[in-house]
Each structure stands twice: as C-alpha cells, then as structure tokens.
Design an enzyme around this catalytic site. Structure first.
Site, short mmCIF file in Angstrom:
data_model
loop_
_atom_site.label_atom_id
_atom_site.label_comp_id
_atom_site.label_asym_id
_atom_site.label_seq_id
_atom_site.Cartn_x
_atom_site.Cartn_y
_atom_site.Cartn_z
N GLY A 143 33.33 30.50 40.13
CA GLY A 143 33.95 31.26 39.05
C GLY A 143 34.99 32.18 39.66
N CYS A 158 40.21 33.33 40.52
CA CYS A 158 41.14 32.46 41.25
C CYS A 158 40.81 30.97 41.17
CB CYS A 158 41.21 32.89 42.71
SG CYS A 158 41.96 34.52 42.90
P1 NAD Z 1 44.74 41.95 38.18
O1 NAD Z 1 44.72 41.49 36.79
O2 NAD Z 1 43.53 42.61 38.77
O3 NAD Z 1 45.97 42.96 38.42
C1 NAD Z 1 47.24 42.77 37.90
C2 NAD Z 1 47.84 44.11 37.56
O4 NAD Z 1 49.22 43.92 37.17
C3 NAD Z 1 47.16 44.82 36.39
O5 NAD Z 1 46.76 46.11 36.80
C4 NAD Z 1 48.24 44.88 35.30
O6 NAD Z 1 48.16 46.05 34.51
C5 NAD Z 1 49.49 44.88 36.16
N1 NAD Z 1 50.72 44.51 35.44
C6 NAD Z 1 50.91 43.56 34.50
N2 NAD Z 1 52.21 43.55 34.12
C7 NAD Z 1 52.84 44.50 34.83
C8 NAD Z 1 54.18 44.98 34.88
N3 NAD Z 1 55.15 44.44 34.11
N4 NAD Z 1 54.48 45.97 35.72
C9 NAD Z 1 53.52 46.54 36.49
N5 NAD Z 1 52.24 46.14 36.49
C10 NAD Z 1 51.91 45.13 35.66
O7 NAD Z 1 45.10 40.64 39.05
P2 NAD Z 1 44.70 40.36 40.58
O8 NAD Z 1 43.32 39.85 40.66
O9 NAD Z 1 45.13 41.51 41.42
O10 NAD Z 1 45.66 39.11 40.87
C11 NAD Z 1 47.06 39.23 40.99
C12 NAD Z 1 47.61 37.93 41.55
O11 NAD Z 1 47.06 37.70 42.87
C13 NAD Z 1 47.26 36.69 40.74
O12 NAD Z 1 48.31 35.79 40.79
C14 NAD Z 1 46.05 36.13 41.49
O13 NAD Z 1 45.89 34.75 41.30
C15 NAD Z 1 46.42 36.44 42.93
N6 NAD Z 1 45.28 36.57 43.84
C16 NAD Z 1 44.14 37.19 43.44
C17 NAD Z 1 43.10 37.33 44.34
C18 NAD Z 1 41.82 38.02 43.92
O14 NAD Z 1 40.82 37.88 44.66
N7 NAD Z 1 41.78 38.76 42.83
C19 NAD Z 1 43.21 36.85 45.66
C20 NAD Z 1 44.39 36.23 46.02
C21 NAD Z 1 45.42 36.09 45.12
#
Ligand code: NAD
Length: 433
Positions: free
Chosen positions: A258, A261
């Site tokens: 789950g 990602c």
């Molecule tokens: P998240 O949802 O936790 O965080 C994203 C943030 O972006 C939120 O706080 C949201 O409010 C903000 N946001 C949205 N639109 C915005 C804007 N216009 N300006 C400023 N801020 C804005 O997501 P995440 O888990 O941090 O993942 C982010 C990316 O990284 C995704 O593409 C994900 O696939 C990738 N990723 C995630 C992980 C993980 O373990 N969570 C690991 C590697 C890669």
C-alpha cells in the site's frame, strides 16, 4: 546554498530539513496555510523518526523557514525543488496538474538563472513539459533537472542523509555542477551520484518502485502456493534470500503493498506503457496479485467464522501502511476495515501514530482504542495489519483475557506458529502451515 522547496509534505519536509542540516538556507513553500502556520511555530506535521530533532534545530538556527508565498522567496534561490503531489488521474496516469501549475507560476516569477529540480515521481517527458511551461512566460536561462526521491517513509531521514544513490537527470553541465556540489555531503562515503539524461532518470524511479512491488507480489504468490501445497513461506524465504542474486529484503509476504507510492506508481507505469502501445505483462499481474492479497485475510476470517459476520466484534492492530509512519494512504488496513464493516462487523482499532489520520479519513465508524490491549476488549478475534515493533512481543496473557476467544489473524507473520499453538491460540498467518 539557497534552496526553495515547493510542497512541504512527506518528501518536501524531509528534503528541506535535511538540506538545511548540512548548512544550506532553505525555505519551504506550501499552499496549505494550516501546515505552514504549524511548521513555522515549530510543530511538526508528520511522524517520521529522527525528523523532529533536526527540524527544530534548523528552525532555531534560521536555516529553515516556511511560507505560503512563492513570489517573495524565488529571487533568493539557487535551486528550486518541486516536491508536489502526482496522484493518479482519472485513468490511473500520473496527474501533473500540481507540477505544471507551479511551473506556470515559475514562468511568471523567474528573472535570473535557476535550476528547477523535479523530485516528484513523474512520467518520462515531464522535465520537457515543465521546461516548455516555464519557457512560455520566461525567456531567460534556466535548467530543469529530474532528481527522483528514493526515501522510505519510516526511515526517511536516514535514507536522505545516507542515500544508496542519488540520481540526477540532466544534460546541462551547469546544473550537474550545482547539483553535485549540493549533494556532495550526502555521498561522501562513496555511494554513487549517478548522472543520466532526464528521461532515464524519470523512468528509474518508476522502475525501482515497480520492481519492489513485483518482489512483494511474487512472494505473496509463493505464500498462496505454500498454503495450498503445505509448505512454509518463512523457510522458502530464507532459502531463496540467502542467494545474493535475490537478496534478503522485500521477501516478506503479507496483505499486499500500500502507501502513497507503490500502488500509484505501478498504475502510472502501466499507463505510460499503454500510451506507447507496450503491454507490460508482468506489471499488470503484479497489480492483480496485490488486489487479491488485500482481501486474503478477510477471506480467511470468513472461512473461520462462516459467511455471516454480522454482529461480530473484531480488533485491528496497525493502521499505517507500514510501521514507523502515520501515513495511511492506500493502507491495506483501511481495505480490511471497509470489507468487515460492510459485513456488519463492529471494529476497534489501535495504531501508535496513525489514528488521527484515520479518524480524519473515515470518522467514527470504528472505535479508537487508547492502547493495543484496550482494543481487544470483548472482541471475537485480533487482526494484525501493520508490523509495529510493539506488537511483536505482546503480553499474551492480557490478550487471552481481553479477547472472547483466543483467535488471531496475523497479516504480518509476527509470531512463531509453535509458540501460538502452545499458548492455545487459533492462529492464522500468511503462507505458513
Ligand atoms: P504530500 O501529499 O505529502 O505533499 C505534497 C505537498 O504539496 C502538500 O503539502 C500540498 O499542500 C503541497 N502542494 C500542493 N500544491 C502546491 C502548490 N501549488 N504550491 C505549494 N505546495 C503545494 O506528497 P509526498 O508524499 O510528499 O509526495 C510528493 C511527491 O514525491 C509525489 O510525486 C510522490 O510520488 C513522490 N515520492 C513520495 C515518497 C513518499 O514516501 N511519500 C517517496 C518518494 C517519492
């Protein structure tokens, strides 16, 4: 260096804090006022081991700041990281609206050379799209780099500070020099900084997650076979994992992958393949196997109690999609809750960190217990959905007293079968006799 991180979620907050930790000046930008307010006041917004301490330190040293106003911080930045959501779109493809929306803003705001780094997980071609979007409004010099993030929630700080590798996708020497210098403190022990073109870098992230998801689904299928053939998945796992070519990690069967990602990245890579008329056969199967595995434990429960579960009370330990995080996105526990509630089961849950997030998501359709043993009170059985450390050696006397009957369905294979037999439990786990 002066760094701006746009998006302050799981990846952005860890990225910003860890860059500040090596002496950079970092401003994190988010559109979520509440989040920015809390972070500015020194209140951490996610549970991630080790993060709070360095977050507070860098905040106090004024190397880490938070704002909702991208416009006021852009001028000072050398590098701008995009850590924005890329959720599944209507058909499962990665939705780039957040990334392209910020690219559009950058087009209006840039007025000198900057490196824009995409850390979000995005399909091949996104660096080009971001570049084109910015170039619609900004005619000066800038570079767009792909720098996928490989951190694992639960050990994110450690992964960021000592990454297995850093992948940088760009053909610009100026950007390579800046990125190499920024990352040099993190790769001092010889872990590689791998430079490649943008498309290969973008695909590397999807290939990594899809490969890991494949490993999980493969082991879940072996576990299914073990149950049918009378073999023991723990033995098989050890037997194959000792082969270096296979490796010991990611071979544990369970209740399906789950998190924020794997499900979306597998889906997005399948969509990317479809868009170029390529049938990615293995990956389609990986997804299908995972869907079946998510209901496997509920099927076992149905076989034990009979199809009519109405009026039963069940306890669930663990809600987060994995231990050491409060992240519940696509958590298998939520699927189990949904299936059991539909069958008329009353549910009591406990998770050390994820309960506030679950409450926000599903409200009071389950009872939130104050500790792991309270959750068991008068329940017909215990279901284990996440392998938090504190569930590994519980007090079985208390469990016996609290449960109506000594029945455990363990989706994470936490206990020895022989031990459970001696304690007089009816105990079902995954892929074991
Ligand atoms: P998240 O949802 O936790 O965080 C994203 C943030 O972006 C939120 O706080 C949201 O409010 C903000 N946001 C949205 N639109 C915005 C804007 N216009 N300006 C400023 N801020 C804005 O997501 P995440 O888990 O941090 O993942 C982010 C990316 O990284 C995704 O593409 C994900 O696939 C990738 N990723 C995630 C992980 C993980 O373990 N969570 C690991 C590697 C890669």
């Amino acid at each position: 260096m002066k760094i701006v991180v746009v998006g302050t979620g799981y990846v952005g907050l860890v990225t910003g804090t860890c860059f500040a930790e090596t002496g950079n000046f970092v401003t994190c930008v988010d559109i979520d006022n509440r989040k920015v307010d809390k972070l500015s006041k020194g209140e951490i917004t996610i549970y991630e081991p080790g993060l709070e301490k360095i977050f507070i330190r860098n905040l106090k040293e004024s190397r880490l700041k938070f704002t909702t106003d991208l416009k006021t911080v852009i001028d000072t930045a050398d590098i701008i990281f995009l850590c924005l959501p890329t959720p599944p779109g209507e058909n499962g493809e990665a939705d780039l609206k957040y990334v392209l929306n910020v690219a559009d803003q950058l087009g209006e705001l840039l007025n000198s050379y900057k490196v824009i780094v995409n850390k979000s997980t995005v399909p091949v071609g996104t660096a080009k799209l971001v570049k084109a979007k910015i170039a619609e409004k900004y005619k000066g010099d800038f570079d767009v780099v792909s720098n996928p993030e490989f951190l694992r929630e639960g050990v994110a700080v450690e992964d960021f500070m000592k990454p297995d590798r850093v992948v940088i996708g760009t053909s610009s020497q100026k950007a390579i020099d800046l990125m190499s210098s920024l990352y040099s403190p993190y790769v001092r022990q010889g872990n590689p900084l791998i430079i490649m073109d943008e498309s290969s870098s973008e695909l590397t992230k999807y290939a990594a997650n899809s490969f890991l998801a494949t490993k999980i689904s493969f082991m879940n299928e072996i576990a299914q076979l073990c149950e049918k053939l009378g073999a023991d998945v723990d033995s098989v796992r050890k037997g194959i994992g000792s082969d270096d070519r296979i490796g010991k990690r990611f071979l544990f069967p369970g209740i399906g992958y789950g998190g924020s990602c794997f499900p979306k990245d597998v889906q997005a890579l399948l969509k990317s393949s479809e868009s170029v008329d390529y049938d990615f056969k293995i990956l389609s199967a990986v997804e299908k196997v995972n869907e079946c595995q998510k209901i496997h434990l509920v099927q076992k429960i149905g076989r034990y109690f009979g199809d009519n579960l109405s009026g039963k009370k069940m306890a669930i330990w663990g809600l987060a999609f994995k231990p050491n995080t409060d992240d519940i996105r696509e958590a298998p526990a939520l699927e189990i809750i949904k299936l059991l509630i539909n069958k008329g089961v009353t549910i009591s849950v406990y998770d050390p960190e994820a309960m506030p997030n679950v409450k926000r998501e599903i409200g009071d359709i389950v009872h939130y217990a104050s500790n792991q043993y309270d959750a068991l009170s008068a329940a017909d059985c215990l279901i284990i959905a996440t392998e938090w450390s504190e569930f590994r050696t519980p007090d079985f006397d208390i469990i016996s007293k609290q449960l109506k009957e000594k029945i455990i369905f363990d989706g994470r294979n936490l206990f020895e079968i022989e031990h459970m037999r001696k304690l007089g439990f009816y105990y079902e786990s995954i892929g074991r006799k």
